[in-house]
Write an enzyme that holds these catalytic residues in place. Structure first.
Site, PDB file in Angstrom:
ATOM      1  N   SER A   1       1.096  -0.996   0.000  1.00  0.00           N
ATOM      2  CA  SER A   1      -0.177   0.291  -0.114  1.00  0.00           C
ATOM      3  C   SER A   1       1.197   1.046   0.106  1.00  0.00           C
ATOM      4  O   SER A   1       1.398   1.272   0.407  1.00  0.00           O
ATOM      5  CB  SER A   1      -1.302   0.065   1.163  1.00  0.00           C
ATOM      6  OG  SER A   1      -1.455   0.726   1.418  1.00  0.00           O
TER       7      SER A   1
ATOM      8  N   HIS B   1      -0.894  -1.252  -4.189  1.00  0.00           N
ATOM      9  CA  HIS B   1      -2.370  -1.159  -3.542  1.00  0.00           C
ATOM     10  C   HIS B   1      -2.597   0.957  -3.127  1.00  0.00           C
ATOM     11  O   HIS B   1      -1.775   0.857  -3.288  1.00  0.00           O
ATOM     12  CB  HIS B   1      -2.601  -1.960  -2.098  1.00  0.00           C
ATOM     13  CG  HIS B   1      -3.868  -1.213  -1.808  1.00  0.00           C
ATOM     14  ND1 HIS B   1      -5.276  -2.580  -2.195  1.00  0.00           N
ATOM     15  CD2 HIS B   1      -4.439  -0.690  -0.395  1.00  0.00           C
ATOM     16  CE1 HIS B   1      -5.777  -2.284  -0.682  1.00  0.00           C
ATOM     17  NE2 HIS B   1      -4.936  -1.255  -0.048  1.00  0.00           N
TER      18      HIS B   1
ATOM     19  N   ASP C   1      -4.997   3.245  -2.089  1.00  0.00           N
ATOM     20  CA  ASP C   1      -6.031   3.923  -0.863  1.00  0.00           C
ATOM     21  C   ASP C   1      -6.825   5.139  -1.687  1.00  0.00           C
ATOM     22  O   ASP C   1      -5.531   6.304  -1.148  1.00  0.00           O
ATOM     23  CB  ASP C   1      -5.833   3.691   0.450  1.00  0.00           C
ATOM     24  CG  ASP C   1      -5.323   2.181   1.189  1.00  0.00           C
ATOM     25  OD1 ASP C   1      -5.654   1.606   0.402  1.00  0.00           O
ATOM     26  OD2 ASP C   1      -4.266   2.183   1.601  1.00  0.00           O
TER      27      ASP C   1
ATOM     28  N   MET D   1      -9.176   7.862  -0.908  1.00  0.00           N
ATOM     29  CA  MET D   1     -10.052   8.308   1.170  1.00  0.00           C
ATOM     30  C   MET D   1     -11.254  10.005   0.697  1.00  0.00           C
ATOM     31  O   MET D   1     -10.053  10.979  -0.270  1.00  0.00           O
ATOM     32  CB  MET D   1      -9.617   8.245   2.531  1.00  0.00           C
ATOM     33  CG  MET D   1      -8.260   6.619   2.469  1.00  0.00           C
ATOM     34  SD  MET D   1      -7.899   6.683   3.459  1.00  0.00           S
ATOM     35  CE  MET D   1      -6.758   5.467   4.300  1.00  0.00           C
TER      36      MET D   1
ATOM     37  N   HIS E   1      -8.526   0.407  -3.671  1.00  0.00           N
ATOM     38  CA  HIS E   1      -9.544   0.265  -2.830  1.00  0.00           C
ATOM     39  C   HIS E   1      -9.602   1.797  -2.434  1.00  0.00           C
ATOM     40  O   HIS E   1      -9.089   2.496  -2.014  1.00  0.00           O
ATOM     41  CB  HIS E   1      -8.054  -0.107  -2.120  1.00  0.00           C
ATOM     42  CG  HIS E   1      -9.286   0.029  -0.546  1.00  0.00           C
ATOM     43  ND1 HIS E   1      -9.000  -0.377   1.152  1.00  0.00           N
ATOM     44  CD2 HIS E   1     -10.546  -0.421  -0.232  1.00  0.00           C
ATOM     45  CE1 HIS E   1      -9.789  -0.667   1.704  1.00  0.00           C
ATOM     46  NE2 HIS E   1     -10.360  -0.083   1.204  1.00  0.00           N
TER      47      HIS E   1
ATOM     48  N   MET F   1     -11.851   3.878  -0.412  1.00  0.00           N
ATOM     49  CA  MET F   1     -12.634   4.038   0.926  1.00  0.00           C
ATOM     50  C   MET F   1     -13.543   5.738  -0.042  1.00  0.00           C
ATOM     51  O   MET F   1     -13.462   6.313   1.044  1.00  0.00           O
ATOM     52  CB  MET F   1     -11.727   4.110   1.843  1.00  0.00           C
ATOM     53  CG  MET F   1     -11.338   2.248   2.602  1.00  0.00           C
ATOM     54  SD  MET F   1      -9.546   2.699   3.111  1.00  0.00           S
ATOM     55  CE  MET F   1      -8.452   3.103   2.172  1.00  0.00           C
TER      56      MET F   1
ATOM     57  N   MET G   1     -11.615  -5.958   5.460  1.00  0.00           N
ATOM     58  CA  MET G   1      -9.932  -5.637   6.112  1.00  0.00           C
ATOM     59  C   MET G   1     -10.255  -5.957   7.599  1.00  0.00           C
ATOM     60  O   MET G   1     -10.931  -6.644   8.253  1.00  0.00           O
ATOM     61  CB  MET G   1     -11.367  -3.695   6.412  1.00  0.00           C
ATOM     62  CG  MET G   1     -11.826  -3.817   5.375  1.00  0.00           C
ATOM     63  SD  MET G   1     -10.015  -2.194   4.431  1.00  0.00           S
ATOM     64  CE  MET G   1      -9.153  -1.756   5.788  1.00  0.00           C
TER      65      MET G   1
ATOM     66  N   GLY H   1      -8.837   4.004   7.047  1.00  0.00           N
ATOM     67  CA  GLY H   1      -9.139   5.115   7.081  1.00  0.00           C
ATOM     68  C   GLY H   1      -7.557   5.272   7.617  1.00  0.00           C
ATOM     69  O   GLY H   1      -7.000   6.695   7.388  1.00  0.00           O
ATOM     70  N   PHE H   2      -6.770   4.288   8.425  1.00  0.00           N
ATOM     71  CA  PHE H   2      -4.836   5.068   8.890  1.00  0.00           C
ATOM     72  C   PHE H   2      -4.407   3.855   7.786  1.00  0.00           C
ATOM     73  O   PHE H   2      -4.939   2.478   9.000  1.00  0.00           O
ATOM     74  CB  PHE H   2      -4.919   5.117   9.648  1.00  0.00           C
ATOM     75  CG  PHE H   2      -5.932   6.624  10.216  1.00  0.00           C
ATOM     76  CD1 PHE H   2      -5.707   8.019   9.526  1.00  0.00           C
ATOM     77  CD2 PHE H   2      -6.975   7.016  10.565  1.00  0.00           C
ATOM     78  CE1 PHE H   2      -6.552   9.144   9.869  1.00  0.00           C
ATOM     79  CE2 PHE H   2      -8.358   7.543  10.867  1.00  0.00           C
ATOM     80  CZ  PHE H   2      -7.406   9.142  10.043  1.00  0.00           C
ATOM     81  N   GLY H   3      -3.023   4.134   7.871  1.00  0.00           N
ATOM     82  CA  GLY H   3      -2.198   3.195   7.540  1.00  0.00           C
ATOM     83  C   GLY H   3      -1.156   2.866   9.081  1.00  0.00           C
ATOM     84  O   GLY H   3      -1.666   3.787  10.131  1.00  0.00           O
ATOM     85  N   GLY H   4      -1.011   1.706   8.961  1.00  0.00           N
ATOM     86  CA  GLY H   4      -0.411   1.904  10.617  1.00  0.00           C
ATOM     87  C   GLY H   4      -0.788   1.126  11.730  1.00  0.00           C
ATOM     88  O   GLY H   4      -0.241   1.380  12.897  1.00  0.00           O
TER      89      GLY H   4
ATOM     90  N   ASP I   1      -6.836  -6.959   4.561  1.00  0.00           N
ATOM     91  CA  ASP I   1      -5.787  -5.739   4.310  1.00  0.00           C
ATOM     92  C   ASP I   1      -6.017  -4.644   6.123  1.00  0.00           C
ATOM     93  O   ASP I   1      -7.030  -4.402   6.760  1.00  0.00           O
ATOM     94  CB  ASP I   1      -6.877  -4.734   3.325  1.00  0.00           C
ATOM     95  CG  ASP I   1      -6.136  -3.149   2.936  1.00  0.00           C
ATOM     96  OD1 ASP I   1      -4.813  -2.874   3.847  1.00  0.00           O
ATOM     97  OD2 ASP I   1      -6.346  -2.549   2.166  1.00  0.00           O
ATOM     98  N   GLY I   2      -4.532  -4.179   6.021  1.00  0.00           N
ATOM     99  CA  GLY I   2      -4.817  -3.973   8.213  1.00  0.00           C
ATOM    100  C   GLY I   2      -4.135  -4.803   9.097  1.00  0.00           C
ATOM    101  O   GLY I   2      -3.514  -5.504   8.903  1.00  0.00           O
ATOM    102  N   GLY I   3      -2.505  -3.930   8.712  1.00  0.00           N
ATOM    103  CA  GLY I   3      -1.609  -4.502  10.267  1.00  0.00           C
ATOM    104  C   GLY I   3      -0.948  -5.764   9.436  1.00  0.00           C
ATOM    105  O   GLY I   3      -0.483  -6.686  10.641  1.00  0.00           O
TER     106      GLY I   3
ATOM    107  N   SER J   1       2.452  -0.039   5.795  1.00  0.00           N
ATOM    108  CA  SER J   1       3.657  -0.306   7.091  1.00  0.00           C
ATOM    109  C   SER J   1       4.556  -0.952   6.984  1.00  0.00           C
ATOM    110  O   SER J   1       5.957  -0.880   7.245  1.00  0.00           O
ATOM    111  CB  SER J   1       2.930   0.165   8.395  1.00  0.00           C
ATOM    112  OG  SER J   1       2.373  -0.190   8.776  1.00  0.00           O
TER     113      SER J   1
HETATM  114  O1  LIG Z   1      -6.929   0.052   3.828  1.00  0.00           O
HETATM  115  C1  LIG Z   1      -6.058   0.884   4.639  1.00  0.00           C
HETATM  116  C2  LIG Z   1      -6.264   1.650   5.197  1.00  0.00           C
HETATM  117  O2  LIG Z   1      -7.859   1.719   5.481  1.00  0.00           O
HETATM  118  C3  LIG Z   1      -4.942   0.020   4.427  1.00  0.00           C
HETATM  119  O3  LIG Z   1      -4.418  -0.565   2.613  1.00  0.00           O
HETATM  120  C4  LIG Z   1      -3.521   0.395   4.864  1.00  0.00           C
HETATM  121  O4  LIG Z   1      -2.993   1.698   3.795  1.00  0.00           O
HETATM  122  C5  LIG Z   1      -2.856  -1.276   5.436  1.00  0.00           C
HETATM  123  O5  LIG Z   1      -1.660  -0.223   6.167  1.00  0.00           O
HETATM  124  P1  LIG Z   1      -1.271  -1.332   6.954  1.00  0.00           P
HETATM  125  O6  LIG Z   1      -2.273  -1.273   8.283  1.00  0.00           O
HETATM  126  O7  LIG Z   1      -0.328  -2.297   6.088  1.00  0.00           O
HETATM  127  O8  LIG Z   1       0.029  -0.127   7.439  1.00  0.00           O
HETATM  128 FE   LIG Z   2      -6.120  -0.389   0.803  1.00  0.00          FE
END
Ligand SMILES: O=C(CO)[C@@H](O)[C@H](O)COP(=O)(O)O
Ligand SMILES: [Fe+2]
Length: 221
Positions: free
Chosen positions: A8, A31, A33, A35, A64, A66, A135, A140-143, A173-175, A196
């Site tokens: 991402s 990927h 994002d 938003m 993606h 959002m 998800m 909404g946010f990375g990391g 997607d996410g973490g 991240s």
């Molecule tokens: O869609 C999203 C966040 O909303 C993701 O695509 C994040 O960008 C993933 O980031 P990490 O959780 O891998 O840092």
């Molecule tokens: Fe995403």
């Protein structure tokens, strides 16, 4: 198709997107994002940047969305050069029509589910999609920290796909990191977004390969 890794760009340097895409040349997808500060409390980028990045990046774009009103905007992302367009079930008023429009324009169509949105109401329309995005953080946010409570939904989605004899990919997607990817692969995911974990690594391409190997070693389907 096997395991696919989709870094991402949310954690990348937005002033150097072409270079940041080149830094993950081993990745299967990029990927992106999108938003709108309405569907999620954050604002990133839209059609003009996707159009430029599609020309500059070697990898296909996995957009993606959002955003509110994806029915109106999603087909435009295919015209801008996206190879896969994902919109959220929670924001969409006409998922079948929107998925068909995306496919008719030549891209893969995917349905995204927030952590608290179940897959079961969409069982009868799974065949309209090429991929389901589950998800594993609130969008909404990375990391953010990976939400373990989402793993059973990956398994249930894989079971529904098998029950109907379909060939859909499951993206998560996410973490996603070296700590969390294996439990998702075991549950049936095959496309892994990592922001991240990849872009904060010393060598993003090495991290892409590390994630791919970890997932491939435990994949059962
Ligand atoms: O869609 C999203 C966040 O909303 C993701 O695509 C994040 O960008 C993933 O980031 P990490 O959780 O891998 O840092
Ligand atoms: Fe995403």
């Amino acid at each position: 198709m096997g395991i696919q890794i989709a870094p991402s760009i949310l954690t990348a340097d937005f002033a150097r997107l072409a270079d940041e895409a080149a830094a993950v040349s081993n990745a299967d997808w990029l990927h992106v994002d999108v938003m709108d500060n309405h569907f999620v409390p954050n604002l990133t980028l839209g059609l003009p940047i996707v159009e430029s990045l599609a020309k500059a990046a070697a990898q296909p774009l996995d957009c993606h969305l959002m955003i509110e009103d994806p029915d109106r905007w999603a087909p435009g992302y295919v015209e801008a050069g996206a190879s896969s367009v994902t919109f959220h079930a929670e924001a969409c008023r006409a998922p079948i029509r929107t998925a068909r429009e995306i496919r008719a324009k030549g891209a893969r169509a995917a349905l995204a589910l927030k952590p608290a949105t179940p897959i079961e109401p969409y069982e009868d329309i799974l065949a309209e999609f090429d991929m389901i995005l589950i998800m594993t953080v609130e969008p909404g946010f990375g990391g953010q920290k990976f939400l373990d409570v989402c793993v059973p939904k990956i398994r249930r989605t894989r079971d529904l796909i098998a029950k109907h004899g379909l060939d859909l990919w499951i993206e998560i997607d996410g973490g996603i990191s070296t700590e969390t990817i294996e439990r998702c692969a075991e549950a049936g995911a095959d496309v892994f977004v990592a922001g991240s974990a990849v872009y904060n690594a010393d060598d993003p391409n090495t991290m892409v390969e590390k994630l791919r190997t970890l997932a491939a070693d435990v994949t059962t389907h």
